[in-house]
Design a protein around this motif. Structure first.
Motif, PDB file in Angstrom:
ATOM      1  N   ARG A  74     108.661   1.984  90.839  1.00  0.00           N
ATOM      2  CA  ARG A  74     109.715   1.111  91.786  1.00  0.00           C
ATOM      3  C   ARG A  74     109.411   1.277  92.960  1.00  0.00           C
ATOM      4  NH1 ARG A  74     115.500   4.043  89.857  1.00  0.00           N
ATOM      5  NH2 ARG A  74     115.942   3.490  91.685  1.00  0.00           N
ATOM      6  N   LEU A  77     108.136  -1.565  94.723  1.00  0.00           N
ATOM      7  CA  LEU A  77     108.443  -3.052  93.899  1.00  0.00           C
ATOM      8  C   LEU A  77     110.419  -2.538  93.924  1.00  0.00           C
ATOM      9  CD1 LEU A  77     105.604  -4.404  92.281  1.00  0.00           C
ATOM     10  CD2 LEU A  77     105.938  -5.435  94.242  1.00  0.00           C
ATOM     11  N   PRO A  78     110.610  -3.649  94.242  1.00  0.00           N
ATOM     12  CA  PRO A  78     112.188  -3.939  93.264  1.00  0.00           C
ATOM     13  C   PRO A  78     112.068  -3.650  91.818  1.00  0.00           C
ATOM     14  CG  PRO A  78     111.750  -5.355  95.587  1.00  0.00           C
ATOM     15  CD  PRO A  78     110.431  -4.882  94.716  1.00  0.00           C
ATOM     16  N   THR A  79     113.139  -3.617  91.635  1.00  0.00           N
ATOM     17  CA  THR A  79     112.939  -3.318  90.098  1.00  0.00           C
ATOM     18  C   THR A  79     114.736  -3.502  90.108  1.00  0.00           C
ATOM     19  OG1 THR A  79     113.746  -1.195  90.383  1.00  0.00           O
ATOM     20  CG2 THR A  79     111.625  -1.739  89.770  1.00  0.00           C
ATOM     21  N   VAL A  80     115.077  -3.662  88.186  1.00  0.00           N
ATOM     22  CA  VAL A  80     116.379  -4.285  88.024  1.00  0.00           C
ATOM     23  C   VAL A  80     116.786  -2.795  87.196  1.00  0.00           C
ATOM     24  CG1 VAL A  80     116.027  -6.027  86.599  1.00  0.00           C
ATOM     25  CG2 VAL A  80     118.226  -5.749  87.578  1.00  0.00           C
ATOM     26  N   ASN A  81     117.705  -2.332  86.815  1.00  0.00           N
ATOM     27  CA  ASN A  81     118.035  -1.476  86.044  1.00  0.00           C
ATOM     28  C   ASN A  81     117.869  -1.922  84.217  1.00  0.00           C
ATOM     29  OD1 ASN A  81     117.851   1.400  86.090  1.00  0.00           O
ATOM     30  ND2 ASN A  81     120.374   1.303  84.975  1.00  0.00           N
ATOM     31  N   TRP A  83     119.584  -0.221  81.781  1.00  0.00           N
ATOM     32  CA  TRP A  83     120.779   1.455  81.314  1.00  0.00           C
ATOM     33  C   TRP A  83     120.741   1.425  80.006  1.00  0.00           C
ATOM     34  CZ3 TRP A  83     127.292   0.570  80.089  1.00  0.00           C
ATOM     35  CH2 TRP A  83     126.635   1.993  80.448  1.00  0.00           C
ATOM     36  N   SER A 280     120.094 -12.752  81.370  1.00  0.00           N
ATOM     37  CA  SER A 280     118.860 -12.022  82.521  1.00  0.00           C
ATOM     38  C   SER A 280     118.072 -11.183  81.313  1.00  0.00           C
ATOM     39  CB  SER A 280     118.859 -11.707  83.535  1.00  0.00           C
ATOM     40  OG  SER A 280     119.335  -9.731  82.949  1.00  0.00           O
ATOM     41  N   ASP A 298     117.130   5.258  81.422  1.00  0.00           N
ATOM     42  CA  ASP A 298     117.302   3.921  81.425  1.00  0.00           C
ATOM     43  C   ASP A 298     115.999   3.565  81.916  1.00  0.00           C
ATOM     44  OD1 ASP A 298     119.857   3.846  81.772  1.00  0.00           O
ATOM     45  OD2 ASP A 298     119.815   4.197  83.879  1.00  0.00           O
ATOM     46  N   GLY A 299     115.263   2.189  81.357  1.00  0.00           N
ATOM     47  CA  GLY A 299     114.234   1.502  82.117  1.00  0.00           C
ATOM     48  C   GLY A 299     114.071   1.040  83.057  1.00  0.00           C
ATOM     49  N   TYR A 300     113.013   0.061  83.722  1.00  0.00           N
ATOM     50  CA  TYR A 300     113.662  -1.297  84.551  1.00  0.00           C
ATOM     51  C   TYR A 300     112.272  -2.235  84.555  1.00  0.00           C
ATOM     52  CZ  TYR A 300     110.137   2.040  87.601  1.00  0.00           C
ATOM     53  OH  TYR A 300     108.781   2.560  87.685  1.00  0.00           O
ATOM     54  N   VAL A 303     111.868  -7.940  89.845  1.00  0.00           N
ATOM     55  CA  VAL A 303     111.870  -8.451  89.386  1.00  0.00           C
ATOM     56  C   VAL A 303     111.277  -9.412  91.075  1.00  0.00           C
ATOM     57  CG1 VAL A 303     114.609  -8.365  89.106  1.00  0.00           C
ATOM     58  CG2 VAL A 303     113.883  -7.795  91.207  1.00  0.00           C
ATOM     59  N   GLY A 307     115.547 -12.502  92.251  1.00  0.00           N
ATOM     60  CA  GLY A 307     115.504 -11.802  91.069  1.00  0.00           C
ATOM     61  C   GLY A 307     115.706 -12.555  89.421  1.00  0.00           C
ATOM     62  N   MET A 308     114.770 -13.041  89.478  1.00  0.00           N
ATOM     63  CA  MET A 308     113.966 -12.942  88.205  1.00  0.00           C
ATOM     64  C   MET A 308     113.524 -12.167  87.811  1.00  0.00           C
ATOM     65  SD  MET A 308     114.515 -16.559  86.803  1.00  0.00           S
ATOM     66  CE  MET A 308     113.292 -17.373  86.162  1.00  0.00           C
TER      67      MET A 308
END
Lengths: 432, 432
Positions: A74, A77-81, A83, A280, A298-300, A303, A307-308
């Protein structure tokens, strides 16, 4: 700090020595010497230029830098959480069998006698948890990994996605005989249009995808650039999102004819899931797995620039949370009385995907819903990822092994000659 | 979905209407109409091109897209985790005073009569928590924000960093009279060399730094590109790390002569802290604040391309965790009997930095250790960030207000005419 100053750290070392190992004709620092804390990657504020592991320099997936990167994705690179929810981590019983397991001896596929603990260094292990009958019997961390740090799962991510796809099929939310084009108007008129959902689940679309990690123009790198994982150059450009990339592909054979392992099938599978559920992959994963099984961190997920989420390789999670998922699958989807994944979905995965006489897939392995099925003496099936990531479930041994690694060679074939017999020996010991 | 189709979403709307507000001569969608769920930002798999908020298109800090972005920063940029530890979130007592607070009336600085609840929409609030005597008496979320989601703190980050700097000074780890050049050999021979640590703590270095959000060549955008926050173009290039950027700067006056609010002083301050402690800002924050006060979620910080954390604006955290920090400071650094921050450090911050007759700083405000000190009737001091981020501590009212927002205008002057009197009215009510 030893061993590194004489080498260009971004390339394999030139000559074999006591501190190196040879793979595919090249020498690499061995498991102990390549430990990131020994190498000093990213130490200092700021780290000296020669100790930096960065996206821009494109050295973060090179060995030995990746021994640091895989526990720090992370930061690159950009990442999404994903939770974990508010419940706190679910409890693990434990029973320490480390002395017994460390001294376990086995013969690797090359006929070499090995000890369990030494073999972990030989295969560049970053962490390993062994669970037996639901208890942690062995847990070790190496290199840059710590208990609370998420590590790259690479293609182990696929097995999370495939399990969720199998669940949606069993629940009737998705029909495995319907085509990709039926679900995704965006892929009508493309190579994927007539592939069925089941065919992409099992990597049996006829879509052509080249995987040559040494060729920057091969499909895997073009896909990676579309995901935003690799820097672009003037010469190396191409589609800028996963969905744009998938639309450019062509077929090399008929759908359903042969197994061909390719991440793009996973991305199409997950795209269908997202379209049908309106969620998603990160949201489905959180709602159906992460929170219900009480992940402790949390994992991540990576994207892409639109944003996919990347479901074929994008997950990072802690080793304990990977082990929790393994336990969920070993228990056939039951988690303390709640059936999170239909048992029929797990049975279907374990049945394996297709005839083992099919020359298009690896010997003695079949692939079903993004899981590798071995049909060995303990009915093992596995999630596998580049550089030695593995989630191994051995139902007859009531055993789960969760393992993160940062092997210099991506393909599983590099560590399998040791890791395969090592895990089987462990299963036999625990059974006995 | 209303109101947006007629507008180019990346620019202010052209004509004022019932759904718009005017600031600095431009019209913007109002607080309700610009709600991201109304606008549909990043909805869909993948989102349609016109609904994407992305780094590459450089629209993520534009209004109204930023109403989505500020709750999703990690999906746009690389970040490093600030771990909450294993303890679980610390408990908050609560006592709901929402009906009383919602209907609170006050007069804004323009003489307009307002209600507390309506004013939250007028100032584009994303979330607000009011604590009184350590209890949550009011808690609301709007727009893209949810209780468990981290939101950009922007320059509120500075007050975390300044508190830690003040702590290290009080402990004797750092000497405020020593120079930047003494601690950082890399900055010898640069504009920062002779500035003292105290001068950068209080934004009184003489270093020149232009802040014009409309000019892509101004210091703030050149700094942002060095941090990796803004895309580069052929024309807009420059230094590629924070430390490289800091070395390029020059002086416009003598150190200590005048207050000039500038993020670069904060970055130098944090760089000194990192050098002296051997820890990154993320690590210091985690060890000294995040884990000890029992934050309920992880926070995160931006990292620059060399992996350096951005301490002047890089933090995202949940509203409750921001409120926890506010409580820690209101309690003068004591957390359930543990003195995490020396009380003397908090006293020093509250004393304010310099004479309020100094024409170089805002009227009726002084700045000390990266906090704004008001010296109003309840001895308030504040952390402030662009777009309306605020952590307000009113010791005499035993009140803490934590507030996230996504106001179209960055500068605090845009929401202060409402938010300032609103918070003061609240303090008076709670005192009474």
């Amino acid at each position: 700090m030893r061993g590194i100053d004489m080498f260009n750290p971004a390339t394999p070392v030139k000559t074999q020595s006591a501190n190196t190992r040879e793979f595919k004709g090249r020498c690499y620092l061995d498991g102990r010497t390549s430990d990131p804390s020994e190498q000093g990657w990213m130490c200092g504020s700021p780290p000296p230029v020669e100790k930096r592991v960065t996206f821009e320099s494109d050295n973060f997936l090179e060995f030995p830098q990746l021994r640091w990167s895989l526990s720090h994705m992370r930061e690159l690179l950009p990442t999404v959480n994903v939770w974990r929810g508010r419940g706190g981590g679910s409890h693990f019983e434990s029973e320490d069998k480390a002395p017994e397991i460390d001294s376990l001896e086995f013969t690797d596929l090359d006929g070499c006698e090995r000890r369990f603990d030494e073999a972990l260094y030989e295969t560049y292990t970053d962490g390993i948890i062994v669970m037996h009958r639901g208890r942690i019997v062995y847990e070790r961390y190496f290199g840059a990994l710590e208990r609370h740090l998420p590590h790259a799962c690479h293609s182990v991510t696929k097995s999370y996605a495939g399990t969720l796809a199998a669940t949606l099929v069993q629940e009737g939310t998705l029909e495995e005989t319907k085509t990709v084009g039926y679900y995704l108007p965006e892929l009508r008129g493309t190579a994927f249009e007539d592939a069925t959902f089941r065919q992409v689940m099992d990597m049996r679309s006829g879509v052509s995808f080249t995987v040559d990690y040494d060729d920057p123009y091969s499909g895997i790198w073009e896909f990676s650039r579309a995901c935003g994982w690799r820097p672009r150059t003037k010469d190396l450009d191409g589609p800028r999102t996963i969905s744009d990339y998938l639309r450019t592909m062509s077929c090399e054979g008929g759908h359903g004819e042969a197994f061909a392992y390719k991440i793009v099938d996973t991305e199409v599978m997950s795209w269908v899931m997202a379209r049908v559920t309106g969620q998603s992959f990160a949201q489905i994963l959180e709602e159906r797995i992460w929170r219900p099984i009480g992940c402790e961190e949390d994992g991540y997920l990576f994207v892409d620039p639109a944003g996919m989420t990347v479901s074929g390789a994008g997950l990072s999670c802690t080793l304990r949370d990977l082990a929790r998922f393994g336990e969920l699958i070993r228990r056939e989807g039951d988690w303390n009385g709640k059936q999170l994944i239909p048992a029929t979905a797990v049975h279907d995965i374990r049945s394996g995907g297709y005839s083992k006489s099919d020359v298009s897939h690896p010997r003695e392995l079949s692939y079903r819903s993004q899981w590798w099925v071995t049909n060995n003496e303990v009915d093992s099936f596995e999630a596998r990822g580049l550089q030695g990531q593995r989630l191994h479930i051995a139902p007859k041994a009531e055993m789960v092994v969760a393992r993160f690694a940062s092997h210099p060679i991506g393909e599983s074939s590099a560590n399998e000659p040791i890791t395969g017999p090592q895990i089987l020996a462990l299963a036999r010991t625990l059974c006995g």
